[in-house]
Design an enzyme around this catalytic site. Structure first.
Site, PDB file in Angstrom:
ATOM      1  N   GLU A 289       0.807  -1.223   0.000  1.00 47.94           N
ATOM      2  CA  GLU A 289       0.000   0.000   0.000  1.00 47.94           C
ATOM      3  C   GLU A 289       0.845   1.281   0.000  1.00 47.94           C
ATOM      4  O   GLU A 289       0.751   2.089   0.930  1.00 47.94           O
ATOM      5  CB  GLU A 289      -0.951   0.015   1.203  1.00 47.94           C
ATOM      6  CG  GLU A 289      -1.949  -1.120   1.185  1.00 47.94           C
ATOM      7  CD  GLU A 289      -2.936  -1.074   2.359  1.00 47.94           C
ATOM      8  OE1 GLU A 289      -2.790  -0.218   3.251  1.00 47.94           O
ATOM      9  OE2 GLU A 289      -3.854  -1.899   2.389  1.00 47.94           O
TER      10      GLU A 289
ATOM     11  N   GLU B 251      -5.237  -8.554   0.750  1.00 44.95           N
ATOM     12  CA  GLU B 251      -5.858  -8.207   2.034  1.00 44.95           C
ATOM     13  C   GLU B 251      -7.339  -7.980   1.821  1.00 44.95           C
ATOM     14  O   GLU B 251      -7.751  -7.301   0.864  1.00 44.95           O
ATOM     15  CB  GLU B 251      -5.300  -6.896   2.622  1.00 44.95           C
ATOM     16  CG  GLU B 251      -3.980  -7.014   3.289  1.00 44.95           C
ATOM     17  CD  GLU B 251      -3.527  -5.688   3.924  1.00 44.95           C
ATOM     18  OE1 GLU B 251      -4.382  -4.878   4.341  1.00 44.95           O
ATOM     19  OE2 GLU B 251      -2.307  -5.487   3.983  1.00 44.95           O
TER      20      GLU B 251
HETATM   21  O1  IFM Z   1      -3.882  -3.247   9.244  1.00 46.69           O
HETATM   22  C1  IFM Z   1      -3.890  -2.652   7.974  1.00 46.69           C
HETATM   23  C2  IFM Z   1      -2.759  -3.203   7.136  1.00 46.69           C
HETATM   24  O2  IFM Z   1      -1.529  -3.040   7.751  1.00 46.69           O
HETATM   25  C3  IFM Z   1      -2.730  -2.479   5.803  1.00 46.69           C
HETATM   26  N1  IFM Z   1      -4.015  -2.532   5.149  1.00 46.69           N
HETATM   27  C4  IFM Z   1      -5.171  -2.159   5.941  1.00 46.69           C
HETATM   28  C5  IFM Z   1      -5.188  -2.917   7.256  1.00 46.69           C
HETATM   29  C6  IFM Z   1      -6.420  -2.525   8.090  1.00 46.69           C
HETATM   30  O3  IFM Z   1      -6.404  -1.162   8.393  1.00 46.69           O
END
Ligand code: IFM
Length: 470
Positions: A181, A376
């Protein structure tokens, strides 16, 4: 089943998704889970200092905590891999803490390397594919002190680090993920200042973008020198939804629709176009006080656009976007209204936004889009223990079930999605929110470090097992 310090969990747990047919994902589809180093590892005195240590110690976290101990995963790795094995996942996405491998410029921490070495071996011994992310926001503090991502040299240092990691793990890791990200690290860490390093470099944000992209490209070359392991990047994708005065698309104006395109360019395409198309979107010029051509040196774009093998998609919800004449990026993100269920973060639960985003990526990049992994997806919930001691997180089960159906719908629509990683295996240290937001399939008691699988863990285990049975 017993995990951690004396917690016994009865089975099976009831779930609202029980009895629903398994989402129709293709044979060979990989089910996994994801974590990140700083959020779970602890063992802070066995590594160098990162920007998140400094940010937390300076009071930047809502509950005043730090990631010093987190889930103490470094000292409980075998127990956590046993949880993964019992869950039956085919892949585990974890990240490597740069300051654990290279606590300072000239040193390689052999004990830190050995931890990841043992983790990878333990995963493979349990038939779990190791997917390793090289940078999940925990920049070594000495690099930040030298200028961090504002400085081009940081990209070269990242390539050195990638080379060091690949020399230890390159014979066994099954997918590299260069960065996690970069958009969020840019926007929250270098503009909003609510993530480490907690600065606002506007109007000169573009170096932060470009040097991360360059780091990605240089790392691809460094990793490939160690063998032909698939390489990807995990980007945050917010499906751009124009919203009007009532925060719904129904009241959006033409200006709001234009703002949503700007958001798509700045948050999504800024980190995808350079890799897949070899150029930045025109809106990159909004991020610099000069011109982006002064920051991009000859050869950079071909380095950045070296073909990759997969694209990681991190998805939580669409982003409501409205026109703004005062915001520096020319759009505002006021949220999404309407009768959506909400997570404990108050994020709207809109599973179809994932299908929409995946189809949008396919439309935007066509044949240049490599296979996708959902790197994710998950939800923070206020998990409550039932009378029998089980954690009945039906909200999470519904969230995951519906998002997996959205993935299946995207595949039906022609998008090549190969795998899905739940965020996250464990409740963890959720950055600026500290320990207050719980995303895990497994509850962690941060006092005792006991791990208690939730109902969602058992639901996911059953889903994986059903998929294996065909
Ligand atoms: O916990 C985070 C992760 O580190 C990066 N993406 C979003 C998740 C939830 O906020």
């Amino acid at each position: 089943m017993r995990f951690g310090d004396g917690v016994v969990v009865s089975e099976p747990a009831v779930s609202t998704a029980a009895g629903k047919p398994t989402p129709a994902l293709p044979p060979g589809f990989t089910f996994g889970v994801a974590t990140s180093a700083h959020q779970i590892e602890g063992a802070c005195d066995e590594r160098g200092v990162s920007v998140w240590d400094t940010f937390a110690r300076a009071g930047g976290i809502a509950d005043g905590t730090t990631g010093d101990v987190a889930c103490d995963h470094c000292h409980r790795m075998a127990e956590d891999v046993a949880l993964l094995a019992d869950l039956g996942v085919g892949a585990y996405r974890f990240s490597i803490a740069w300051p654990r491998v290279q606590p300072s410029r000239s040193t390689l921490n052999l004990a830190g390397c050995s931890f990841y070495d043992r983790l990878v071996d333990e995963l493979l011994a349990n038939d779990i594919a190791p997917l390793a992310t090289l940078f999940h926001w925990d920049l070594p503090q000495d690099l930040q002190d030298a200028g961090g991502w504002m400085r081009r040299e940081t990209a070269a240092r990242f390539a050195d680090y990638a080379d060091a990691v690949a020399s230890v793990l390159g014979d066994r890791v099954q997918q590299w993920i260069t960065l996690n990200e970069p958009s969020v690290h840019t926007e929250l860490g270098h503009m909003a200042g609510i993530h480490a390093p907690g600065v606002n470099v506007l109007p000169n944000l573009f170096p932060v973008v470009h040097h991360q992209m360059l780091a990605h490209g240089l790392a691809v070359a460094a990793l490939r020198a160690h063998g032909n392991v698939p390489i990807s990047i995990a980007n945050s994708y917010g499906t751009p939804w124009p919203v009007g005065p009532d925060l719904t698309p129904g009241t959006a104006s033409d200006a709001d629709r234009a703002a949503a395109l700007t958001y798509d360019a700045i948050h999504n395409r800024m980190y995808t176009d350079p890799i897949l198309l070899g150029r930045y979107p025109d809106e990159a010029e909004y991020l610099t006080s000069g011109t982006i051509g002064d920051i991009i040196l000859e050869g950079d774009m071909s380095t950045i656009s070296t073909p990759i093998d997969a694209l990681g998609v991190n998805y939580y919800n669409p982003t409501g976007v409205a026109a703004s004449e005062t915001e520096p990026l020319r759009y505002a993100t006021p949220g999404i209204g309407g009768e959506w269920p909400r997570t404990a973060f108050d994020w709207p639960v809109i599973p179809d936004g994932l299908r929409e985003m995946l189809v949008l990526l396919k439309d935007q990049y066509g044949d240049r889009l490599p296979p996708i992994w959902i790197t994710e997806n998950g939800c923070a919930a206020d998990d409550q223990p039932g009378e029998d001691g089980t954690i009945r997180d039906d909200v999470r089960i519904d969230y995951l079930d519906q998002h997996l159906r959205a993935v299946a719908a995207a595949i039906d629509a022609g998008v090549d999605v190969r795998g899905y990683c739940v965020w996250s295996l464990l409740d963890n240290w959720e950055w600026a929110e500290g320990f207050s937001k719980r995303f895990g399939l497994v509850q962690v008691d941060f006092e005792t470090q006991a791990r208690v699988p939730k109902a969602s863990y058992r639901w996911y285990r059953e889903l994986i097992s059903a998929a294996k049975r065909g």
